[in-house]
Design a protein around this motif. Structure first.
Motif, PDB file in Angstrom:
ATOM      1  N   ALA A   1       0.904  -1.379  -0.062  1.00  0.00           N
ATOM      2  CA  ALA A   1      -0.052  -0.034   0.157  1.00  0.00           C
ATOM      3  C   ALA A   1       0.932   1.240  -0.041  1.00  0.00           C
ATOM      4  O   ALA A   1       0.636   2.315  -0.816  1.00  0.00           O
ATOM      5  CB  ALA A   1      -0.929  -0.161   1.297  1.00  0.00           C
ATOM      6  N   LYS A   2       1.990   1.173   0.662  1.00  0.00           N
ATOM      7  CA  LYS A   2       2.881   2.501   0.801  1.00  0.00           C
ATOM      8  C   LYS A   2       3.450   2.621  -0.612  1.00  0.00           C
ATOM      9  O   LYS A   2       3.768   4.051  -0.828  1.00  0.00           O
ATOM     10  CB  LYS A   2       4.288   2.017   1.870  1.00  0.00           C
ATOM     11  N   ARG A   3       3.577   1.580  -1.323  1.00  0.00           N
ATOM     12  CA  ARG A   3       4.146   1.683  -2.503  1.00  0.00           C
ATOM     13  C   ARG A   3       3.281   1.886  -3.717  1.00  0.00           C
ATOM     14  O   ARG A   3       3.626   1.927  -5.005  1.00  0.00           O
ATOM     15  CB  ARG A   3       5.073   0.687  -2.931  1.00  0.00           C
ATOM     16  N   GLY A   4       1.885   2.187  -3.445  1.00  0.00           N
ATOM     17  CA  GLY A   4       0.885   2.390  -4.155  1.00  0.00           C
ATOM     18  C   GLY A   4       0.248   1.320  -5.029  1.00  0.00           C
ATOM     19  O   GLY A   4      -0.379   1.715  -5.983  1.00  0.00           O
ATOM     20  N   MET A   5       0.234   0.139  -4.477  1.00  0.00           N
ATOM     21  CA  MET A   5      -0.168  -0.874  -5.156  1.00  0.00           C
ATOM     22  C   MET A   5      -1.471  -1.347  -4.306  1.00  0.00           C
ATOM     23  O   MET A   5      -1.410  -1.096  -3.188  1.00  0.00           O
ATOM     24  CB  MET A   5       0.953  -1.995  -5.449  1.00  0.00           C
ATOM     25  N   ARG A   6      -2.295  -2.076  -4.933  1.00  0.00           N
ATOM     26  CA  ARG A   6      -3.123  -2.767  -4.107  1.00  0.00           C
ATOM     27  C   ARG A   6      -2.766  -4.021  -3.721  1.00  0.00           C
ATOM     28  O   ARG A   6      -2.482  -5.011  -4.442  1.00  0.00           O
ATOM     29  CB  ARG A   6      -4.417  -2.803  -5.027  1.00  0.00           C
ATOM     30  N   GLY A   7      -3.211  -4.275  -2.487  1.00  0.00           N
ATOM     31  CA  GLY A   7      -2.795  -5.672  -1.712  1.00  0.00           C
ATOM     32  C   GLY A   7      -4.095  -6.233  -1.338  1.00  0.00           C
ATOM     33  O   GLY A   7      -4.900  -5.469  -0.877  1.00  0.00           O
ATOM     34  N   ARG A   8      -4.014  -7.402  -1.340  1.00  0.00           N
ATOM     35  CA  ARG A   8      -5.280  -8.403  -0.878  1.00  0.00           C
ATOM     36  C   ARG A   8      -4.908  -9.691  -0.074  1.00  0.00           C
ATOM     37  O   ARG A   8      -3.864 -10.280  -0.867  1.00  0.00           O
ATOM     38  CB  ARG A   8      -6.030  -8.609  -1.820  1.00  0.00           C
ATOM     39  N   ALA A   9      -5.209  -9.925   1.183  1.00  0.00           N
ATOM     40  CA  ALA A   9      -4.585 -10.916   2.030  1.00  0.00           C
ATOM     41  C   ALA A   9      -5.848 -12.247   1.353  1.00  0.00           C
ATOM     42  O   ALA A   9      -6.899 -11.943   1.836  1.00  0.00           O
ATOM     43  CB  ALA A   9      -4.759 -10.694   3.438  1.00  0.00           C
ATOM     44  N   LEU A  10      -5.036 -13.274   1.040  1.00  0.00           N
ATOM     45  CA  LEU A  10      -5.937 -14.290   0.606  1.00  0.00           C
ATOM     46  C   LEU A  10      -6.307 -15.147   2.025  1.00  0.00           C
ATOM     47  O   LEU A  10      -7.355 -16.037   1.863  1.00  0.00           O
ATOM     48  CB  LEU A  10      -5.608 -15.243  -0.306  1.00  0.00           C
ATOM     49  N   ARG A  11      -5.340 -15.000   2.738  1.00  0.00           N
ATOM     50  CA  ARG A  11      -5.683 -15.831   4.070  1.00  0.00           C
ATOM     51  C   ARG A  11      -5.950 -17.462   3.767  1.00  0.00           C
ATOM     52  O   ARG A  11      -6.885 -18.054   4.314  1.00  0.00           O
ATOM     53  CB  ARG A  11      -6.541 -15.328   5.213  1.00  0.00           C
ATOM     54  N   LEU A  12      -5.192 -17.935   2.853  1.00  0.00           N
ATOM     55  CA  LEU A  12      -5.069 -19.477   2.418  1.00  0.00           C
ATOM     56  C   LEU A  12      -4.756 -20.060   3.644  1.00  0.00           C
ATOM     57  O   LEU A  12      -3.778 -19.947   4.387  1.00  0.00           O
ATOM     58  CB  LEU A  12      -4.199 -19.850   1.465  1.00  0.00           C
ATOM     59  N   ILE A  13      -5.499 -21.090   3.976  1.00  0.00           N
ATOM     60  CA  ILE A  13      -5.408 -21.892   5.367  1.00  0.00           C
ATOM     61  C   ILE A  13      -4.999 -23.377   4.767  1.00  0.00           C
ATOM     62  O   ILE A  13      -4.924 -23.625   3.482  1.00  0.00           O
ATOM     63  CB  ILE A  13      -6.842 -22.136   6.147  1.00  0.00           C
ATOM     64  N   GLY A  14      -4.106 -24.033   5.723  1.00  0.00           N
ATOM     65  CA  GLY A  14      -3.483 -25.217   5.562  1.00  0.00           C
ATOM     66  C   GLY A  14      -2.162 -25.258   4.712  1.00  0.00           C
ATOM     67  O   GLY A  14      -1.604 -25.958   4.175  1.00  0.00           O
ATOM     68  N   PHE A  15      -1.580 -23.900   4.621  1.00  0.00           N
ATOM     69  CA  PHE A  15      -0.186 -23.621   4.038  1.00  0.00           C
ATOM     70  C   PHE A  15       0.845 -23.243   5.012  1.00  0.00           C
ATOM     71  O   PHE A  15       0.514 -22.824   5.803  1.00  0.00           O
ATOM     72  CB  PHE A  15      -0.395 -22.560   2.938  1.00  0.00           C
ATOM     73  N   GLY A  16       2.006 -23.373   4.830  1.00  0.00           N
ATOM     74  CA  GLY A  16       3.016 -22.863   5.509  1.00  0.00           C
ATOM     75  C   GLY A  16       3.089 -23.664   6.811  1.00  0.00           C
ATOM     76  O   GLY A  16       3.527 -23.209   7.881  1.00  0.00           O
ATOM     77  N   ASP A  17       2.807 -25.088   6.806  1.00  0.00           N
ATOM     78  CA  ASP A  17       3.193 -25.787   7.723  1.00  0.00           C
ATOM     79  C   ASP A  17       4.327 -25.820   8.285  1.00  0.00           C
ATOM     80  O   ASP A  17       5.505 -25.827   7.680  1.00  0.00           O
ATOM     81  CB  ASP A  17       2.488 -27.385   7.531  1.00  0.00           C
ATOM     82  N   GLU A  18       4.671 -25.710   9.675  1.00  0.00           N
ATOM     83  CA  GLU A  18       5.690 -25.882  10.336  1.00  0.00           C
ATOM     84  C   GLU A  18       6.783 -26.816   9.874  1.00  0.00           C
ATOM     85  O   GLU A  18       7.721 -26.442   9.667  1.00  0.00           O
ATOM     86  CB  GLU A  18       5.529 -26.045  11.912  1.00  0.00           C
ATOM     87  N   ASP A  19       6.094 -27.954   9.714  1.00  0.00           N
ATOM     88  CA  ASP A  19       7.034 -29.138   8.921  1.00  0.00           C
ATOM     89  C   ASP A  19       7.803 -28.815   7.787  1.00  0.00           C
ATOM     90  O   ASP A  19       8.594 -29.623   7.171  1.00  0.00           O
ATOM     91  CB  ASP A  19       6.409 -30.545   9.420  1.00  0.00           C
ATOM     92  N   GLU A  20       7.373 -27.875   7.050  1.00  0.00           N
ATOM     93  CA  GLU A  20       7.941 -27.559   5.752  1.00  0.00           C
ATOM     94  C   GLU A  20       9.399 -26.928   5.993  1.00  0.00           C
ATOM     95  O   GLU A  20      10.097 -26.785   5.217  1.00  0.00           O
ATOM     96  CB  GLU A  20       7.128 -26.640   4.985  1.00  0.00           C
ATOM     97  N   GLY A  21       9.447 -26.302   7.273  1.00  0.00           N
ATOM     98  CA  GLY A  21      10.981 -26.080   7.364  1.00  0.00           C
ATOM     99  C   GLY A  21      11.593 -24.623   7.429  1.00  0.00           C
ATOM    100  O   GLY A  21      12.656 -24.399   7.442  1.00  0.00           O
ATOM    101  N   GLY A  22      10.695 -23.835   6.403  1.00  0.00           N
ATOM    102  CA  GLY A  22      11.208 -22.776   6.063  1.00  0.00           C
ATOM    103  C   GLY A  22      12.416 -22.745   5.069  1.00  0.00           C
ATOM    104  O   GLY A  22      13.331 -21.668   5.251  1.00  0.00           O
TER     105      GLY A  22
END
Ligand SMILES: [Zn+2]
Ligand SMILES: [Zn+2]
Length: 329
Positions: free
Chosen positions: A308-329
């Motif tokens: 938003a600060k950079r003048g683009m439009r942002g939208r959070a999809l808030r997908l659930i079931g992603f980024g599980d801890e076990d994926e390890g980053g």
């Protein structure tokens, strides 16, 4: 958005759906993105091969179609193609073009070089759907080679101890092994059983990992001065006590947070991430030039604020079931 996940309506195509669907395109083989039982599945050859290893041959979907990078296929009037995402072997971004506008779904990605997969290719687009796993300014990943040098320095300093490196079984483990090889570590590398099928699959797909041995059959004395790769959960566990004074190491972007490393009993944290850090995320937004940014999972608030600060439009999809801890980053 549908209950199954991100959906391209004119193509009748879901991207990384969380439930079985008629037609899916899969960005990569991590379990939060790739699930079994679809009707038709589109993905890179490597992703389909890794899905076979993880879920059983043919279980990804009844009909499987390999997409080569940059090769377009037309589904319901939508031009669909993939380009490398630089995350793990086979990882892809999905580009979809319809009536002159283009959406790109990044899947998980990073910009740092990785000897085990092809580098991310920025695709200019109108809507960029990005992950945000490490979307906070505190996350800046050092060069992975420096972290590997720390590991090798510790091995040199403690020749009587066994270094047990926690690394997620798909992607991180093979990257750590390949980086060790590039840094001149030519000794056999020992594997926890959970690592073996995916290391074998990487080898079969042309990624050379050098000599790998089973860690479970080796004797304690034999393992002094050696390096073992194991799932992060096994590192501070009884499993690791079979080795000579084990040094517990974990390779993850989360190791940037020292309290987290300490809380997990990690003696030697290695900040090696397969996800874009704050700088990489922002550089990527600049390169793709999309006026609209949708954020799938992670620290979406910080990224959307920045967008938003950079003048683009942002939208959070808030997908659930992603980024599980076990994926390890
Ligand atoms: Zn992933
Ligand atoms: Zn993910």
């Amino acid at each position: 958005m549908t209950p199954e996940g991100l959906y391209c309506e004119p193509a009748g195509l879901h991207v990384d759906p969380v439930r079985p669907v008629a037609r899916a395109v899969i960005t990569h083989a991590h379990s939060d993105h790739a699930r079994p039982g679809h009707g038709a599945v589109l993905a890179s050859a490597e992703t389909l091969a890794l899905m076979d290893v993880r879920m059983g041959k043919g279980r990804a979907g009844a009909v499987q179609q390999v997409l080569g990078y940059g090769e377009a296929t037309v589904v319901g009037g939508v031009r669909v193609w993939i380009e490398p995402a630089g995350h793990v072997l086979g990882s892809s971004q999905v580009a979809m073009e319809w009536r002159g506008s283009r959406v790109v779904v990044s899947g998980d990605y990073k910009r740092a070089a990785d000897p085990t997969c092809r580098a991310f290719v920025p695709i200019p687009c109108d809507v960029f759907v990005t992950e945000a796993t490490f979307a906070l300014p505190v996350f800046s990943h050092p060069p992975a080679e420096e972290e590997i040098a720390k590991l090798l320095a510790s091995v040199a300093l403690f020749p009587e101890r066994t270094h047990v490196v926690g690394a997620y079984a798909l992607g991180k483990a093979q990257r750590v092994i390949a980086l060790l090889r590039r840094s001149g570590w030519e000794r056999p590398i020992y594997l926890h059983g959970a690592m073996q099928p995916l290391c074998a699959a990487y080898e079969a797909l042309g990624i050379r990992l050098g000599e790998l041995r089973s860690a479970t059959v080796a004797g304690k004395a034999e393992m002094q001065g050696e390096i073992v790769i194991a799932p992060p959960s096994a590192v501070a566990d009884r499993w690791a006590r079979r080795f000579a004074e084990p040094v517990s190491c974990v390779a993850s972007g989360w190791m940037r947070i020292r309290q987290r490393a300490r809380a997990k009993g990690v003696e030697l944290p290695l900040v090696i991430s397969d996800h874009a850090d704050w700088g990489e995320l922002n550089a990527t937004l600049d390169e793709v030039g999309a006026p609209e940014i949708w954020v799938t999972h992670g620290r979406e608030d910080a990224l959307i604020h920045e967008v938003a600060k950079r003048g683009m439009r942002g939208r959070a999809l808030r997908l659930i079931g992603f980024g599980d801890e076990d994926e390890g980053g």
